[in-house]
Scaffold this active site. Structure first.
Site, PDB file in Angstrom:
ATOM      1  CD  GLU A 124      -2.188   1.234   3.037  1.00  0.00           C
ATOM      2  OE1 GLU A 124      -1.498   0.754   3.965  1.00  0.00           O
ATOM      3  OE2 GLU A 124      -3.311   1.735   3.221  1.00  0.00           O
ATOM      4  CG  ASN A 154      -4.731   4.034   0.544  1.00  0.00           C
ATOM      5  OD1 ASN A 154      -4.051   3.457  -0.293  1.00  0.00           O
ATOM      6  ND2 ASN A 154      -4.523   3.926   1.849  1.00  0.00           N
ATOM      7  CE  LYS A 158      -7.021   1.269   3.917  1.00  0.00           C
ATOM      8  NZ  LYS A 158      -5.726   1.652   4.539  1.00  0.00           N
ATOM      9  CD  GLU A 163      -5.195   4.649   5.875  1.00  0.00           C
ATOM     10  OE1 GLU A 163      -5.742   4.400   4.804  1.00  0.00           O
ATOM     11  OE2 GLU A 163      -4.679   3.787   6.610  1.00  0.00           O
ATOM     12  CB  CYS A 196      -3.802  -1.581   4.672  1.00  0.00           C
ATOM     13  SG  CYS A 196      -3.015  -1.722   6.300  1.00  0.00           S
ATOM     14  CG  ASN A 251       2.135   1.363   4.675  1.00  0.00           C
ATOM     15  OD1 ASN A 251       3.320   1.675   4.753  1.00  0.00           O
ATOM     16  ND2 ASN A 251       1.489   1.339   3.523  1.00  0.00           N
TER      17      ASN A 251
HETATM   18  N1  CDT Z   1      -2.846   1.309   6.553  1.00  0.00           N
HETATM   19  C1  CDT Z   1      -3.773   0.714   7.335  1.00  0.00           C
HETATM   20  O1  CDT Z   1      -4.924   0.546   6.937  1.00  0.00           O
HETATM   21  N2  CDT Z   1      -3.369   0.368   8.570  1.00  0.00           N
HETATM   22  C2  CDT Z   1      -4.278  -0.176   9.534  1.00  0.00           C
HETATM   23  C3  CDT Z   1      -3.900   0.244  10.893  1.00  0.00           C
HETATM   24  C4  CDT Z   1      -5.022  -0.004  11.801  1.00  0.00           C
HETATM   25  S1  CDT Z   1      -4.963   0.939  13.251  1.00  0.00           S
HETATM   26  C5  CDT Z   1      -5.499   2.484  12.859  1.00  0.00           C
HETATM   27  C6  CDT Z   1      -4.367  -1.699   9.488  1.00  0.00           C
HETATM   28  O2  CDT Z   1      -5.492  -2.211   9.543  1.00  0.00           O
HETATM   29  O3  CDT Z   1      -3.356  -2.383   9.450  1.00  0.00           O
END
Ligand code: CDT
Length: 311
Positions: free
Chosen positions: A47, A110, A127, A146, A172, A197
């Site tokens: 991502e 995204n 996303k 985000e 993600c 990420n």
């Molecule tokens: N990039 C991304 O979506 N990261 C989220 C972090 C979750 S906590 C705010 C994930 O689900 O891995």
């Protein structure tokens, strides 16, 4: 025609804020070249793979944030990756921040795309599950903005026949939600490509931190098994601007088994020969949707968003 797709999850180590796009594209090209050397058909990058994970910072200066976005793909900076894919005859999936004029206004998503072996974009996903928050929350060790910097994706989860299989994408946080896989499962998906990420530390729930890799695997393995599909997860990981993000990039079979997994938190290729015909034995038996699903009993899933517990 062979239904074996040789796939690489191209995990990336950290990208610091000062790293140029040109230097990142060189890393991506290097991984693509290595994957081609292993006979790969398809390489899955993470991502937002072209820059550092910028939602960790709050700013009201939109110009500062827009510097992390792409207004064209390919662009002058990313063109070498597309040209190399065409020359090596290797497809790839790439996550990036998309800035686009749509419906008469500027919109930010995204996004990820699948590029075929001729170097052309053949599928785009934006996303849908945007995690984190929209306002500055200074109590956090770092932000996860985000919900501030992106709109919810408006392309649903498209799937398409690509390279002899039915391919789709998620990004993600999407991977934690069963609806993501089920919507694509209902479209016959055979391989879901996911970049992520994931900071190890989740400020609202620090007690989950030690379970980060477990939750990552749990979600992707369940999604694969319950929909009879391959899942390829590619992390951007390691310590980026002082924030640790998990690795554990994985290739998961329709049985739910992990076929290959990253060992480092750095640039690393995770490889597997994926037999797309393996999906059928799950799609035609335990998860024969036409035979066993009971959508009438699932109405609440689309009629209600939050949980309502009894009095
Ligand atoms: N990039 C991304 O979506 N990261 C989220 C972090 C979750 S906590 C705010 C994930 O689900 O891995």
């Amino acid at each position: 025609m062979s239904r074996i797709l040789t796939v690489a999850a191209a995990q990336l180590g950290p990208i610091q804020r000062a790293d140029t796009r040109a230097s990142v594209v060189r890393r991506l090209c290097d991984l693509l070249r290595q994957a081609a050397g292993h006979g790969c058909d398809l390489v899955v990058f993470p991502e937002l793979a072209l820059t550092t994970f910028f939602p960790r910072w709050y700013t009201e200066d939109q110009t500062e944030i827009d510097a992390f976005f792409e207004t064209a793909l390919p662009s002058a900076e990313t063109a070498p990756l597309f040209a190399l894919a065409g020359a090596l005859k290797v497809g790839f999936c790439l996550g990036y921040a998309e800035l686009v004029e749509e419906d008469g206004r500027l919109r930010r998503f995204n996004t990820s795309v699948i590029v075929d072996k001729s170097g052309e974009i053949v599928l785009k996903y934006r996303k849908i599950h945007l995690p984190g928050h929209a306002e500055h929350e200074p109590w956090r060790a770092f932000q996860h903005l985000e919900k501030r910097y992106f709109e919810v994706g408006n392309l649903n989860w498209p799937v398409r026949r690509i390279m002899g299989g039915v391919l789709g994408m998620a990004i993600c946080n999407d991977r934690r939600w069963p609806e993501t896989y089920r919507v694509m499962g209902l479209k016959g998906v055979e391989m879901v490509l996911i970049g992520y990420n994931t900071p190890r530390h989740n400020p609202p729930a620090p007690d989950h931190d030690r379970l980060s890799e477990f939750h990552n695997q749990l979600s992707m393995q369940a999604g694969a098994y319950q929909n009879g599909t391959w899942v390829v997860g590619a992390a951007k990981c390691g310590v980026e601007e002082g924030c640790e993000m998990i690795g554990a990039s994985s290739i998961i079979a329709p049985s739910g088994q992990i076929v290959a997994q990253a060992l480092t938190q750095d640039d690393e290729l995770v490889l597997a020969r994926c037999d797309l015909d393996m999906c059928a034995s799950y799609k035609e038996t335990t998860f024969n949707f036409a035979k066993h699903r009971q959508p009438e009993a699932y109405r609440l899933i689309v009629e209600q968003t939050g949980a309502i517990a009894p009095e």
